[in-house]
Write a protein that holds these residues in place. Sequence first.
Motif, PDB file in Angstrom:
ATOM      1  N   SER A 182      10.150  -2.434 -42.181  1.00  0.00           N
ATOM      2  CA  SER A 182       9.160  -1.634 -42.902  1.00  0.00           C
ATOM      3  C   SER A 182       8.974  -2.168 -44.325  1.00  0.00           C
ATOM      4  O   SER A 182       9.017  -1.441 -45.304  1.00  0.00           O
ATOM      5  N   PRO A 239      15.405  -3.064 -48.845  1.00  0.00           N
ATOM      6  CA  PRO A 239      15.149  -2.171 -49.984  1.00  0.00           C
ATOM      7  C   PRO A 239      16.081  -2.460 -51.157  1.00  0.00           C
ATOM      8  O   PRO A 239      17.220  -2.900 -50.973  1.00  0.00           O
ATOM      9  N   SER A 291      20.216  -0.479 -52.721  1.00  0.00           N
ATOM     10  CA  SER A 291      20.809  -0.047 -51.465  1.00  0.00           C
ATOM     11  C   SER A 291      21.580  -1.216 -50.886  1.00  0.00           C
ATOM     12  O   SER A 291      21.243  -2.368 -51.137  1.00  0.00           O
ATOM     13  N   ASN A 309      24.521   1.359 -46.471  1.00  0.00           N
ATOM     14  CA  ASN A 309      23.386   2.232 -46.224  1.00  0.00           C
ATOM     15  C   ASN A 309      22.643   1.847 -44.955  1.00  0.00           C
ATOM     16  O   ASN A 309      22.256   2.691 -44.164  1.00  0.00           O
ATOM     17  N   THR A 310      22.435   0.544 -44.801  1.00  0.00           N
ATOM     18  CA  THR A 310      21.658   0.061 -43.650  1.00  0.00           C
ATOM     19  C   THR A 310      22.493  -0.953 -42.907  1.00  0.00           C
ATOM     20  O   THR A 310      23.183  -1.762 -43.524  1.00  0.00           O
ATOM     21  N   PHE A 344      21.671   1.391 -37.906  1.00  0.00           N
ATOM     22  CA  PHE A 344      21.318   2.649 -38.558  1.00  0.00           C
ATOM     23  C   PHE A 344      20.751   2.342 -39.931  1.00  0.00           C
ATOM     24  O   PHE A 344      21.096   1.351 -40.564  1.00  0.00           O
ATOM     25  N   ALA A 345      19.832   3.181 -40.333  1.00  0.00           N
ATOM     26  CA  ALA A 345      19.204   3.034 -41.643  1.00  0.00           C
ATOM     27  C   ALA A 345      18.597   4.378 -42.003  1.00  0.00           C
ATOM     28  O   ALA A 345      18.127   5.089 -41.132  1.00  0.00           O
ATOM     29  N   PRO A 346      18.613   4.730 -43.273  1.00  0.00           N
ATOM     30  CA  PRO A 346      18.041   6.031 -43.631  1.00  0.00           C
ATOM     31  C   PRO A 346      16.535   6.078 -43.497  1.00  0.00           C
ATOM     32  O   PRO A 346      15.960   7.149 -43.385  1.00  0.00           O
ATOM     33  N   HIS A 347      15.898   4.920 -43.509  1.00  0.00           N
ATOM     34  CA  HIS A 347      14.444   4.945 -43.559  1.00  0.00           C
ATOM     35  C   HIS A 347      13.797   4.224 -42.393  1.00  0.00           C
ATOM     36  O   HIS A 347      12.590   4.058 -42.363  1.00  0.00           O
ATOM     37  N   LEU A 348      14.604   3.784 -41.423  1.00  0.00           N
ATOM     38  CA  LEU A 348      14.029   3.016 -40.333  1.00  0.00           C
ATOM     39  C   LEU A 348      14.378   3.634 -39.001  1.00  0.00           C
ATOM     40  O   LEU A 348      15.491   4.123 -38.827  1.00  0.00           O
ATOM     41  N   PRO A 349      13.453   3.569 -38.064  1.00  0.00           N
ATOM     42  CA  PRO A 349      13.829   3.995 -36.719  1.00  0.00           C
ATOM     43  C   PRO A 349      14.641   2.891 -36.040  1.00  0.00           C
ATOM     44  O   PRO A 349      14.675   1.755 -36.520  1.00  0.00           O
ATOM     45  N   GLU A 350      15.269   3.248 -34.959  1.00  0.00           N
ATOM     46  CA  GLU A 350      16.084   2.257 -34.279  1.00  0.00           C
ATOM     47  C   GLU A 350      15.191   1.385 -33.420  1.00  0.00           C
ATOM     48  O   GLU A 350      14.732   1.796 -32.378  1.00  0.00           O
ATOM     49  N   GLN A 351      14.963   0.204 -33.866  1.00  0.00           N
ATOM     50  CA  GLN A 351      14.142  -0.713 -33.084  1.00  0.00           C
ATOM     51  C   GLN A 351      14.712  -2.093 -33.278  1.00  0.00           C
ATOM     52  O   GLN A 351      15.599  -2.316 -34.089  1.00  0.00           O
TER      53      GLN A 351
END
Lengths: 385, 294
Positions: free
Chosen positions: B53, B57, B60, B242-243, B268-275
Amino acid sequence: MVVMVLFAISAGPTGSSDLIFLLRTAPALPPRLLIRRPVSRRSSADRPRPASHRSSSAGSARSSGSCCSSSSAPPPPRRRRFLAGGSDAGRAVATRRVLDMGAGENNPLGAQNAWDMLSEEQSQKHITTGSGDLNGILGGGIHCKEVTEIGGVPGVGKTQLGIQLAINVQIPVEYGGLGGKAVYIDTEGSFMVERVYQIAEGCISDILEHFPHSHEKSSSGNKQLQPEHFLADIYYFRICSYAEQIAAINYLEKFLGEHKDVRIVIIDSVTFHFRQDFDDLALRTRVLSELSLKLMKIAKAYNLAVVLLNQVTTKFTEGSFQLTLALGDSWSHSCTNRVILYWNGTERYAYLDKSPSLPVASAPYAVTGKGVRDVSSNHKRVRVT
Amino acid sequence: MRPPAPKPPPPPASSSSSYSRREPRPENPLLLLPSCRAAKLSLGCPLLDRLLSGGLPAASVTEIAGESATGKTQLCLQLALLAPQSPLSASSLFLHSDLPFPLHRLRRLAPKSCPNILDHVLVAAAHSPAELLSLLARAQRLLSDPGRSPHRLPIRLILLDSIASLFRADFDASPADLRRRSALFFKISAKLKELAYRHQCVVVVTNQVVDVVERDAGNTVAWSSGRRVSPALGIAWANCVNTRLFLTRELDGDGAGGSARRRMRVAFAPHLPEQSCEFVIRRDGVFGIEPPQR
């Protein structure tokens, strides 16, 4: 009928307060049957004079160490508020006042009776978590005036839930929310603003779905449902060390006194800075228990919900490693409710581990592009990017 | 002439390491929104950027975990070379614990058009956690006082190649040592996060994997090269980042010299879906590819 209310409060520098409360409606007993406190070093002038002592025999109970001192000496002015019934307000009035436990001049304890508490609790609103199943096991949502701890493995959705609560607390009152603001204390740096924006958009779209006629109403002073407004109503603190964390929580009391519309305080995560090497573990326990006491006080005094996000760690017990919440057993007493988030296969589940009034239960939830929601019927997690 | 780089937002608190005696000041996330969107380090490939995305970032800590030879170091080198020319416009600090530093690969990756780009890559070696902590302290002084070397861009990218190899020695599996190790994780991570926040840096840490025997659930386990692996250093370190990006390799067919399909997954990420996204490693870098149409 004599009502004798005797109490002596000694709030010394040690902070201890011995309180003896005697309420009698009976003919006056001879003084030796009255409860006596052990003699303390303080002069009787410092000690508050007891309340309405009607009986003349009280005069004879004049002993320097006794707590029921004579009625002859007028009470020192600063202690006047501890007196029940004033000087000669009438014995019947004194009786009634003591039994009616409203807070105020008559009731220095500020005690509430249980009936008032029940009606207050029932009118208390809960903060929805976004997922109906999760709300169900929590009894409607996160409770105000209570400290809730949410723990889980990394990646299970603790921060997502925290952000969702920070947004959901702002849902306006006319849509069933609290209409309050949020304080978000971030110790880990997981607060990604663009994700907060996404969750705010998701929340607004759900509101508009449930209340389709809302946008037709003229918004007379209502908050406009814009994600920017939701973002602006979060007070975000970023702290980088445990000293800053303590300072932030100390500052919170003053801050909340100025901003009365805050209804939730989220700390993500409360344990991160305390898991470094502390030379003195006793210091760590002391600091943490002070922290938790302050948070509980804040929750009760300002009528808001405190949500603490916690991490898990492996504990070596009985020869094997088990997953437990971080910070040890002493911290586990600091919260009123505890929710543990875990994986079950590829599903996320929440387990209510500790609650004063609800049974233990678990419920599934999902984290979607819009935030925390119920698990949809199709199990393929389609995420909106 | 390059367009002027957007100024990083001023650090809200004092940028010195000691906490100032002022009261904590709340920030307004609405004001942080534009800088949050702008301050992302692109990976140089639109497909990988779409996975993330926009890119990595700032403020982080991102972890890239994978088996050996899945492209972790390559990705780090690529990021170090992209940073000066990206909107971030930054130098990078490369801390490596795996010896030796891959200088030849870096030279090969450097674009010919910009010969001075290697000026913007600072390299330092750390062989133990204590050394790393002292390096980070020095980095903090360097970051808060950038006026020393005016010709170099400010450092806004910190790469740590292989946190796992720092902890390979000196630590047994006894509970006391594990506790000591965990305490160090949190110390290092707190320091990295503080640097990331105060100076709006992108921090990338690489990690190795270990085999997983028991039935583990969730997102920590993946299949790579035919075995179940999980990032090293356990759950304690997983709490510190974080990510997490997981690089895996699936052997196609017999796998002997055959094409290996590589996949970058968001664990895992606070701002990303799992893809996930497939990628290849070429001579000029790491690039994502579209999945072949079946």
